[in-house]
Design an enzyme around this catalytic site. Structure first.
Site, short mmCIF file in Angstrom:
data_model
loop_
_atom_site.label_atom_id
_atom_site.label_comp_id
_atom_site.label_asym_id
_atom_site.label_seq_id
_atom_site.Cartn_x
_atom_site.Cartn_y
_atom_site.Cartn_z
CG ASP A 194 -2.01 0.90 1.02
OD1 ASP A 194 -2.55 1.65 -0.73
OD2 ASP A 194 -2.84 1.59 2.38
CB SER A 214 -6.66 2.72 0.38
OG SER A 214 -5.19 3.05 0.13
CD GLN A 264 -4.63 0.93 -3.59
OE1 GLN A 264 -3.63 2.11 -3.44
NE2 GLN A 264 -3.49 0.15 -2.41
#
Length: 292
Positions: A194, A214, A264
């Site tokens: 991430d 996110s 993502q």
């Protein structure tokens, strides 16, 4: 105990219920990679040792508070002969923050083999990070991630993908030596995956300030690796529109083996005047303001 070891040190409070510790942070919201890594720890603890995680799919449905512990509830969806499925909910104060499905595969299967090649870029030892020209939000994140060695490769030092709308290449590794246990490396990489990925969507937009968060996270673990050794994160952003950006990353080990793939979608909404890209604690905001 180092930061990543604290992150992964979940307390088991019932058969399929775990609690993550409070991790000191400059961020008001819990870092998404931390929640994903802890959810994967919880799921892994309910699976026999001859099964390894091969994929996870998660949604960040609410922002967690970094100064509160998080509880993880694991649902044993299926225990098959070759595959085992788990669903995990991360909860604070009765509210669901994150939902993750993870699949585990029994080791020993054989089949066809192929993989993408790693792009040719300078090694990490040849990269000196200059943060002076980086966005304030990214500099804040780099400080938050100081337990990790992160080195962004200068775009002039590698051939650009002519079909990519946006590209970023990053070397990264855990500064903390990790145990031989495979789960520690997999969960650490979930944390690291991430990092920097959403910033790859902002490369073509220098100086544009956006709200960053996110929204979802999918990851596939393809081959063995060590998260405390150098990994190359080759990132692209195929699209950004309507306040959201889609990002995709391939992770290679130093020998060039493709070890993981990440996709993502993140929030990249135009920032309102006076708002912060990434909410920081009041004390950190005061310190940053005084340094200007």
């Amino acid at each position: 105990m180092t930061r990543i070891n604290r992150v992964l040190d979940l307390e088991q409070i019932d058969r399929d219920i775990f609690r993550g510790p409070v991790i000191e942070s400059t961020l008001l919201r819990t870092f998404g990679g931390q929640v994903a890594a802890q959810a994967l720890v919880a799921a892994s603890r309910t699976v026999d040792g001859d099964f390894s995680v091969h994929s996870l799919h998660g949604y960040f449905v609410a922002g967690g508070r970094s100064d509160e512990p998080t509880v993880f509830l694991v649902d044993r969806v299926r225990d098959g002969r070759s595959f085992r499925s788990r669903q995990v909910r991360a909860i604070q104060d009765g509210e669901t923050l994150f939902i993750m499905s993870a699949s585990f595969h029994r080791s020993g299967d054989l089949g066809v083999e192929h993989a993408d090649r790693m792009p040719e870029v300078p090694g990490p030892e040849n990269i000196v990070m200059d943060v002076s020209g980086m966005r304030e939000s990214f500099r804040a994140l780099l400080e938050e991630w100081s337990d990790f060695d992160i080195r962004v490769v200068d775009p002039a030092d590698y051939p650009a993908n002519p079909h990519a709308a946006s590209q970023q290449v990053v070397w990264l590794r855990s500064r903390t030596p990790l145990p031989e246990d495979e789960t520690a490396h997999v969960c650490t990489l979930a944390y690291m995956s991430d990092m920097t990925l959403l910033q790859s969507a902002l490369v073509p937009h220098p100086g544009v300030e956006v709200q960053e968060a996110s929204l979802d996270h999918a990851m596939w673990f393809l081959r063995p690796f060590r998260a405390d050794e150098w990994l190359l994160y080759d990132q692209v952003s195929p699209s950004a529109s309507a306040g959201r950006a889609l990002t995709h990353g391939r992770i290679f080990d130093r020998s060039g083996s493709l070890v993981a793939v990440v996709t993502q979608e993140g929030l990249t909404r135009t920032l309102r005047p006076g708002a912060q890209s990434i909410p920081l604690s009041t004390s950190v905001r005061r310190e940053r303001t005084s340094q200007r």
